[in-house]
Design an enzyme around this catalytic site. Structure first.
Site, PDB file in Angstrom:
ATOM      1  N   CYS A 110       0.854  -1.188   0.000  1.00 44.33           N
ATOM      2  CA  CYS A 110       0.000   0.000   0.000  1.00 44.33           C
ATOM      3  C   CYS A 110       0.891   1.240   0.000  1.00 44.33           C
ATOM      4  O   CYS A 110       1.222   1.787   1.052  1.00 44.33           O
ATOM      5  CB  CYS A 110      -0.907  -0.025   1.224  1.00 44.33           C
ATOM      6  SG  CYS A 110      -2.262   1.144   1.178  1.00 44.33           S
ATOM      7  N   CYS A 142      -7.891   6.080  -8.680  1.00 42.50           N
ATOM      8  CA  CYS A 142      -7.262   6.530  -7.439  1.00 42.50           C
ATOM      9  C   CYS A 142      -7.043   8.034  -7.423  1.00 42.50           C
ATOM     10  O   CYS A 142      -6.667   8.627  -8.429  1.00 42.50           O
ATOM     11  CB  CYS A 142      -5.918   5.825  -7.237  1.00 42.50           C
ATOM     12  SG  CYS A 142      -6.078   4.070  -6.911  1.00 42.50           S
TER      13      CYS A 142
END
Length: 429
Positions: A159, A353
């Site tokens: 991440c 995103c």
């Protein structure tokens, strides 16, 4: 009448329950097992860590929405999954039986794999609201006594977006406090290059992020293997492409925030045929486990192979929209099984995103998220920050209202040509 249990009430699990409520009949039962009755919007944690948000502004009490949608909530949390018996043991010793199970636990944070690493030791995290609040207290100390900062993601992390976000958000907060000139910043990452993101880049994320780091006077170290996190420094080995040590660094740090590697949670780890050695859930293209076909998995807990070999281990992120595509496919497949049909739906695993930098940001669209791709686009601008704030408010509204995907969200995605499900409606032999 079928009973579907969702294990976990994070981004994927909560929306999973809402979509199943719409896909199944009212006679079918839906239950959520979660540690606590609160939903926390994890993408806002970097803002919490610098005081731009507090706990109340990003948490939602799930009980009202669950009552409204006729969903049973077990806030005790799970102690152990007994997959062969089709039941989950709760932390208080009670058991919940199921016909179908969706594992949406998210990860366990593997801070213990590096000496001195984690909120219980010498570094901070934005993976959990409690971690972010602790990071905020440390940030306030940094303002009173400025010093060097290290931000990044360690070996095995998957991440990376929040690490970049926090670096730039922290930089903006330090400028606002007029102490940025007294805080040298270094971004330390296991990625082979800046902007890799565990995805081998998206569009020109390498160029965009390198330029952004340079413009904010943030140095970086890539191919980094963190050996130890101390109270005043981070010991890092910068690796060559062949896996040998290129150079060792002792990076001074008065404030360290690095994202950890993930592993599967204890309640589901080490179940043969269900998980890989790291504890992630093994699923096929329908989000369905092969050994236990009545078990599905979505989100960060799903096992996904890396995009390619790298000098330092780098995982693949499971982004928000990618998780929502898993959710939609799983809801349709469980609904099909309840009707006596075979599962056919496949998530696109597309990624949309928004990486906020405090006063700007970078957006990217990857269709699909894992290369090779049909769409590979990235852009930057102040509009990204505004869009991220708007998305936060919108998503929290969805959670409070118990809605999985309002009509205007479906319409927007249709106009943009971004799909959650693959167009294929049958499997080829």
């Amino acid at each position: 009448m079928a009973h579907v249990v969702i294990l976990g009430a994070g981004l994927g699990g909560t929306i999973m329950a809402y979509e199943l409520r719409e896909a199944l009949s009212r006679s079918d039962r839906i239950s959520i097992i979660n540690k606590g009755a609160k939903y926390s919007f994890v993408p806002s944690n970097p803002w919490v860590a610098v005081g731009w948000r507090d706990r109340d502004s990003i948490e939602v009490d799930l009980e009202p929405a669950c009552r409204k949608r006729d969903i049973t909530l077990y806030p005790q949390g799970a102690r152990r999954l007994h997959a062969a018996e089709n039941r989950v043991e709760l932390s208080d010793g009670a058991f919940v039986d199921y016909d179908y199970l969706v594992i949406a636990t998210g990860p366990e944070l593997a801070f213990d794999e590096i000496p001195g690493f984690g909120p219980a030791a010498n570094s901070h995290s934005v993976c959990h609201i409690d971690h972010a609040l602790d990071a905020k207290a440390a940030f306030e100390k940094l303002l009173r006594k400025p010093g060097p900062v290290v931000i990044g993601a360690v070996q095995g992390a998957s991440c990376f977006g929040p690490a970049y976000e926090f670096a730039f958000i922290l930089e903006k907060a330090l400028r606002d406090a007029k102490v940025r000139d007294r805080v040298p910043m270094t971004f330390v990452t296991s990625e082979p290059y800046i902007g890799h993101l565990g995805l081998d880049g998206v569009g020109d994320t390498k160029g965009l992020l390198e330029s952004a780091l340079r413009s904010k006077h943030i140095k970086w170290i890539t191919n980094a293997r963190v050996k130890e996190v101390g109270s005043d420094k981070v010991t890092v080995e910068e690796m060559n492409d062949d896996g040998s040590v290129k150079v060792a660094h002792d990076v001074a740090s008065a404030y360290t925030m690095m994202l950890p590697a993930f592993r599967g949670v204890e309640a589901v780890r080490d179940i043969e045929g269900l998980t890989n050695p790291r504890g992630f859930i093994l699923v096929d293209k329908h989000q369905q486990n092969g050994r236990y076909p009545n078990i599905f998995a979505i989100g960060v807990c799903v096992a996904i192979a890396p995009t390619g070999k790298t000098p330092v281990p780098v995982g693949v992120p499971k982004t928000g929209f990618m998780i929502e595509s898993m959710v939609t496919a799983t809801a349709k497949n469980i609904s099909a099984l309840v009707r006596g049909e075979e599962p056919k739906a496949q998530g696109t695993w597309n990624a949309v995103c928004l990486a906020d930098f405090g006063d700007g940001g970078i957006a990217f669209v990857a269709q699909p998220q894992i290369p090779p791709r049909n769409v590979n686009w990235s852009s930057q601008g102040k509009w990204v920050h505004a869009a991220k704030v708007g998305f936060e408010k919108y998503f929290l509204h969805k959670i409070r209202s118990g809605q999985a995907e309002p009509f205007y969200e479906k319409l927007t995605l249709q106009v943009l040509g971004i799909d959650k499900l693959k167009a294929v409606t049958f499997d080829e032999d």
